[in-house]
Design an enzyme around this catalytic site. Structure first.
Site, PDB file in Angstrom:
ATOM      1  N   ARG A  34       0.817  -1.222   0.000  1.00 13.19           N
ATOM      2  CA  ARG A  34       0.000   0.000   0.000  1.00 13.19           C
ATOM      3  C   ARG A  34       0.846   1.264   0.000  1.00 13.19           C
ATOM      4  O   ARG A  34       2.055   1.208   0.197  1.00 13.19           O
ATOM      5  CB  ARG A  34      -0.911   0.020   1.236  1.00 13.19           C
ATOM      6  CG  ARG A  34      -0.101   0.034   2.527  1.00 13.19           C
ATOM      7  CD  ARG A  34      -0.964  -0.235   3.744  1.00 13.19           C
ATOM      8  NE  ARG A  34      -0.168  -0.164   4.959  1.00 13.19           N
ATOM      9  CZ  ARG A  34      -0.488   0.530   6.033  1.00 13.19           C
ATOM     10  NH1 ARG A  34      -1.608   1.231   6.061  1.00 13.19           N
ATOM     11  NH2 ARG A  34       0.278   0.532   7.090  1.00 13.19           N
ATOM     12  N   THR A 145      11.843   3.286   8.873  1.00  9.11           N
ATOM     13  CA  THR A 145      11.481   2.626   7.622  1.00  9.11           C
ATOM     14  C   THR A 145      11.833   3.510   6.433  1.00  9.11           C
ATOM     15  O   THR A 145      11.527   4.704   6.429  1.00  9.11           O
ATOM     16  CB  THR A 145       9.971   2.330   7.615  1.00  9.11           C
ATOM     17  OG1 THR A 145       9.683   1.514   8.738  1.00  9.11           O
ATOM     18  CG2 THR A 145       9.552   1.626   6.338  1.00  9.11           C
ATOM     19  N   LYS A 170      15.190   0.159   8.093  1.00 13.45           N
ATOM     20  CA  LYS A 170      14.353  -0.952   7.642  1.00 13.45           C
ATOM     21  C   LYS A 170      13.919  -0.642   6.217  1.00 13.45           C
ATOM     22  O   LYS A 170      13.178   0.313   5.982  1.00 13.45           O
ATOM     23  CB  LYS A 170      13.150  -1.087   8.574  1.00 13.45           C
ATOM     24  CG  LYS A 170      12.168  -2.160   8.157  1.00 13.45           C
ATOM     25  CD  LYS A 170      11.294  -2.543   9.326  1.00 13.45           C
ATOM     26  CE  LYS A 170       9.942  -3.016   8.883  1.00 13.45           C
ATOM     27  NZ  LYS A 170       9.119  -3.477  10.000  1.00 13.45           N
ATOM     28  N   ASP A 200      12.227  -5.716   4.849  1.00 13.67           N
ATOM     29  CA  ASP A 200      10.846  -6.171   5.025  1.00 13.67           C
ATOM     30  C   ASP A 200      10.211  -6.301   3.649  1.00 13.67           C
ATOM     31  O   ASP A 200       9.985  -5.305   2.966  1.00 13.67           O
ATOM     32  CB  ASP A 200      10.056  -5.178   5.880  1.00 13.67           C
ATOM     33  CG  ASP A 200       8.663  -5.703   6.223  1.00 13.67           C
ATOM     34  OD1 ASP A 200       8.305  -6.805   5.762  1.00 13.67           O
ATOM     35  OD2 ASP A 200       7.934  -5.014   6.966  1.00 13.67           O
ATOM     36  N   GLU A 228      12.420  -9.688   7.058  1.00 17.88           N
ATOM     37  CA  GLU A 228      11.075  -9.796   7.639  1.00 17.88           C
ATOM     38  C   GLU A 228      10.059 -10.229   6.593  1.00 17.88           C
ATOM     39  O   GLU A 228      10.025  -9.686   5.487  1.00 17.88           O
ATOM     40  CB  GLU A 228      10.699  -8.410   8.207  1.00 17.88           C
ATOM     41  CG  GLU A 228       9.297  -8.323   8.769  1.00 17.88           C
ATOM     42  CD  GLU A 228       9.039  -6.992   9.476  1.00 17.88           C
ATOM     43  OE1 GLU A 228      10.002  -6.230   9.707  1.00 17.88           O
ATOM     44  OE2 GLU A 228       7.873  -6.720   9.799  1.00 17.88           O
ATOM     45  N   ASP A 253       6.179 -11.649  10.472  1.00 16.99           N
ATOM     46  CA  ASP A 253       5.286 -10.538  10.825  1.00 16.99           C
ATOM     47  C   ASP A 253       3.841 -10.963  10.533  1.00 16.99           C
ATOM     48  O   ASP A 253       3.133 -11.406  11.438  1.00 16.99           O
ATOM     49  CB  ASP A 253       5.687  -9.271  10.058  1.00 16.99           C
ATOM     50  CG  ASP A 253       4.864  -8.052  10.474  1.00 16.99           C
ATOM     51  OD1 ASP A 253       4.092  -8.154  11.446  1.00 16.99           O
ATOM     52  OD2 ASP A 253       4.985  -6.987   9.829  1.00 16.99           O
ATOM     53  N   CYS A 305       4.896  -1.631  14.937  1.00 20.04           N
ATOM     54  CA  CYS A 305       3.624  -0.912  14.957  1.00 20.04           C
ATOM     55  C   CYS A 305       3.106  -0.805  13.529  1.00 20.04           C
ATOM     56  O   CYS A 305       3.824  -1.091  12.582  1.00 20.04           O
ATOM     57  CB  CYS A 305       3.785   0.484  15.565  1.00 20.04           C
ATOM     58  SG  CYS A 305       4.927   1.562  14.675  1.00 20.04           S
ATOM     59  N   ASP A 331      10.891  -1.376  16.409  1.00 18.01           N
ATOM     60  CA  ASP A 331      10.516  -0.766  15.133  1.00 18.01           C
ATOM     61  C   ASP A 331       9.249   0.055  15.383  1.00 18.01           C
ATOM     62  O   ASP A 331       8.158  -0.335  15.003  1.00 18.01           O
ATOM     63  CB  ASP A 331      10.289  -1.877  14.089  1.00 18.01           C
ATOM     64  CG  ASP A 331       9.801  -1.332  12.756  1.00 18.01           C
ATOM     65  OD1 ASP A 331      10.122  -0.173  12.432  1.00 18.01           O
ATOM     66  OD2 ASP A 331       9.099  -2.072  12.047  1.00 18.01           O
ATOM     67  N   ASP A 333       8.589   3.444  14.584  1.00 17.91           N
ATOM     68  CA  ASP A 333       8.963   4.702  13.942  1.00 17.91           C
ATOM     69  C   ASP A 333       7.776   5.527  13.467  1.00 17.91           C
ATOM     70  O   ASP A 333       7.967   6.646  12.980  1.00 17.91           O
ATOM     71  CB  ASP A 333       9.912   4.430  12.760  1.00 17.91           C
ATOM     72  CG  ASP A 333       9.265   3.548  11.689  1.00 17.91           C
ATOM     73  OD1 ASP A 333       8.208   2.953  11.954  1.00 17.91           O
ATOM     74  OD2 ASP A 333       9.831   3.456  10.584  1.00 17.91           O
TER      75      ASP A 333
HETATM   76 MG    MG Z   1       6.362  -5.937   8.458  1.00 18.86          MG
END
Ligand code: MG
Length: 373
Positions: A34, A145, A170, A200, A228, A253, A305, A331, A333
């Site tokens: 997204r 991120t 990340k 990720d 991830e 995740d 989060c 994580d 952020d």
């Molecule tokens: Mg993730």
């Protein structure tokens, strides 16, 4: 006598209100799933009969949790709140069970209400939440991120983050394998070996593609702290295959959504690390169950989060602080990606540094830009 009794009896859940909190992001947030340009949370405010107020929040992350703003609000108004109305805040565990049993699924709505409940419970004890959960550390250190974009843009975002003091990035990947390898190679070269890299893929790769990509980058001299969720959420065997084949630690995740799924992964060595999020687990009580099970299985965890407001992230920070022995990676952020922090008095988010204070509960004094519904 009656007066003492009635005072002791005070602390029952008596009122609830819902609101919306919108905060613009500094730059759009893009993953394999997204693209978003602002945080938009449902806020739940719960009140006890002694006037004490607690806050919780939840974002509508439909592509991940299936929850929308409308479904979160309806779940709270029609199922969860009626199940806990009139309960005494000292009966924390019973309240959490009532929230869980009020309906199936709807993990974000349950998390929002549980956050407000834990805020009230720890305020009632006169302790900051992390102290009420057993104590811990008051400073955390988050990564940031870097959204999935053209390699040049990712390099420029990565350099900006390093200049702000972040030592862990990340990188979002998982859109196009060859382009991913180019993106990561460009960022790794630009920031140098002292900056830790987390990847990720948000389910964007197959197990074979993951092994191929990570192995190729390892051969090129690029090492990662972790990869991830390389594969689809329901590809449990693919995740385990990556875990067995790669020396880079593999973190679950989307596959580790609930406590039961997390426990299954731990029992079957299906990953190396679990990413705990309050919105997936369905709140603080379940997040604590995951962290405590992971302690028993000696499996490290990350506290993560969604793209969400600093109310929910403050709660996640308190949980992580109280379980820092097992939640060794942070994580959180999302508040740093926002143009401003609308919440005063609670956890402070300053780039990589997250500071908890000694105010009771979550410490929330006021919430700017909150619109009550
Ligand atoms: Mg993730």
């Amino acid at each position: 006598m009656n007066l003492t009794k009635s005072r002791l009896d005070q602390g029952r859940l008596t009122k609830f209100r819902l609101g919306r909190l919108k905060v613009p992001l500094v730059t759009p947030f893009k993953t394999a799933l997204r693209s978003v340009d602002h945080v938009d949370d449902v806020v739940v405010e719960l009140e006890l009969d002694n006037g004490m107020i607690g806050y919780g929040s939840a974002p509508a992350t439909a592509v991940i949790t299936g929850d929308t703003h409308a479904s979160i609000m309806a779940a709270i108004r029609d199922f969860i709140w009626p199940a806990i109305l009139g309960k005494h805040i000292r009966d924390l565990n019973d309240i959490c069970q009532l929230i869980d049993k009020a309906m199936i699924h709807n993990s974000s709505a349950k998390a929002a209400v549980e956050i407000a409940i834990y805020d009230l419970w720890s305020q009632s004890l006169g302790l900051p939440l992390y102290q009420a959960l057993g104590g811990g550390i008051s400073q955390l250190h988050t990564d940031i991120t870097i959204s999935v974009n053209h390699p040049d843009e990712m390099v420029s975002d990565a350099i900006k983050a390093v200049d702000l003091g972040y030592d862990t990035l990340k990188l979002k990947v998982g859109k196009d394998l060859q382009l991913d390898i180019d993106r990561i190679g460009a960022v790794a070269k630009a920031v140098g070996p002292d900056i830790r890299l987390r990847l990720d893929a948000n389910q964007g790769w197959s197990a074979k593609q993951c092994i191929q990509a990570i192995s190729a980058m390892n051969r090129a001299g690029i090492e990662f702290e972790l990869i991830e969720q390389p594969v689809a959420a329901d590809d449990i065997s693919g995740l385990k295959h990556c875990t067995e084949q790669l020396h880079t630690p593999v973190m679950a995740d989307e596959t580790a959504f609930s406590f039961a799924q997390s426990l299954h992964l731990m029992q079957n060595q299906g990953c190396d690390i679990i990413n705990i999020k309050l919105m997936k687990a369905g709140g603080i009580s379940k997040a604590l169950h995951i962290a405590d099970a992971a302690t028993a299985f000696r499996m490290p965890c990350m506290m993560g989060c969604m793209l969400e407001s600093s109310i929910g992230v403050a709660a996640a920070a308190h949980v992580a602080a109280s379980r820092h022995q097992v939640i060794t990676k942070i994580d959180l952020d999302s508040p740093s990606l926002c143009q401003f922090n609308p919440v005063a008095g609670s956890v402070e988010f300053h780039d990589a540094a997250i500071s908890l204070n000694q105010s009771p509960g979550l410490g929330i004094e006021s919430i700017q830009s909150l619109t009550y519904l």
